[in-house]
Design an enzyme around this catalytic site. Structure first.
Site, short mmCIF file in Angstrom:
data_model
loop_
_atom_site.label_atom_id
_atom_site.label_comp_id
_atom_site.label_asym_id
_atom_site.label_seq_id
_atom_site.Cartn_x
_atom_site.Cartn_y
_atom_site.Cartn_z
N LYS A 231 0.84 -1.21 0.00
CA LYS A 231 0.00 0.00 0.00
C LYS A 231 0.87 1.26 0.00
CE LYS A 231 -4.09 -1.98 0.06
NZ LYS A 231 -5.11 -2.32 1.05
N ARG A 265 -3.84 -9.98 4.97
CA ARG A 265 -4.08 -10.14 3.53
C ARG A 265 -2.85 -9.63 2.80
NH1 ARG A 265 -5.92 -7.14 -0.84
NH2 ARG A 265 -7.16 -8.33 -2.35
#
Length: 282
Positions: A231, A265
């Protein structure tokens, strides 16, 4: 029942009649079927390579395979449910046939895609929209009785990446969780996993703050899923590329595991597995 039910929520999930124990953390490996996915370039979008990647996820220590027919990164191509279903083809049933022990979660915000996935054998629903992009979503989840991953996100597809300045990010996320879990419980959906929504409409500062406050998210009532892999709030401030932040990511993974996160995840299952093992050995 009182405390007993929240204890159950925290430690096991009913996936199609199979009890999945979360007392030790699980790794969810990402299998993108998208030609435009930001970090793995859609390498896995044909059936054979999807199966190979699924096998690698399991071999590397992933407990759940998260299949995503549509990219939700900024400026990604928008697909209809029919296009998602077409893109998936028989990938789900093929993986199930080849690896019956694998748990498969389907990453979609469409009720119709969930219905298709359920018929193909999925075990969990991973909806980035919190039921906000398709009003039929909660009904179909209730019908399938599958566990539901509830993510915190802005209210529409168009605004999901608009940066919001929250007065108190954790408070805001928790208010959203209370409202949405109540809606889910009213529909009879009890197997709920909470995802604070890293990478969706939050500033770098807020996301770093959230990492430090994971233990306060969701009031310990439901298992927490954390998705921070590749991210931008991690790599942009460092001036690095998404693939060059493994070390930093694993430090943050350890930090959220220490605060009770139950599912990570990730793209890189092997590295996350080392982190989970390190966490469990301490």
């Amino acid at each position: 029942m009182g405390n007993h039910s929240s204890f159950i929520n925290n430690h096991s999930l009913n996936c199609n009649g199979r009890l999945v124990d979360l007392s030790s953390p699980k790794i969810m490996g990402i299998l993108n079927l998208t030609p435009d996915s930001f970090s793995d370039g859609g390498k896995f979008n044909n059936e054979k390579s999807a199966l190979q990647h699924a096998e690698k996820i399991l071999k590397d220590g992933g407990g759940i395979i998260d299949i995503g027919p549509q990219s939700t990164r900024p400026n990604a191509e928008f697909l209809s449910s029919a296009e998602e279903i077409k893109r998936m083809g028989t990938v789900i049933s093929e993986i199930k046939k080849e690896f019956p022990e694998a748990l498969i979660s389907l990453d979609t915000f469409y009720a119709e895609t969930v219905r298709f996935g359920f018929n193909e054998g999925i075990d969990l629903v991973n909806d980035i929209s919190g039921g906000q992009f398709d009003e039929k979503m909660f009904d179909i989840v209730a019908e399938t009785k599958l566990p539901y991953i509830l993510m915190h996100v802005n209210p529409s597809y168009k605004t999901m990446h608009d940066k919001v300045n929250f007065d108190d990010i954790s408070l805001n996320v928790n208010q959203y969780f209370i409202k949405k879990t109540n809606e889910l419980l009213q529909k009879g959906i009890k197997d709920i996993i909470l995802d604070p929504g890293f990478g969706f409409g939050k500033t770098v500062e807020d996301q770093m703050k959230m990492i430090g406050e994971v233990e306060f998210l969701g009031f310990d009532k439901y298992p927490l899923l954390i998705g921070i892999s590749r991210k931008s709030f991690i790599y942009k401030p460092l001036g690095k590329a998404p693939l060059d932040i493994n070390e930093e990511t694993q430090k943050l993974h350890l930090k959220v595991l220490q605060q009770g996160a139950k599912i990570l995840r990730v793209h890189d299952v092997l590295e996350a597995k080392k982190t989970v093992d390190e966490f469990l050995s301490n």
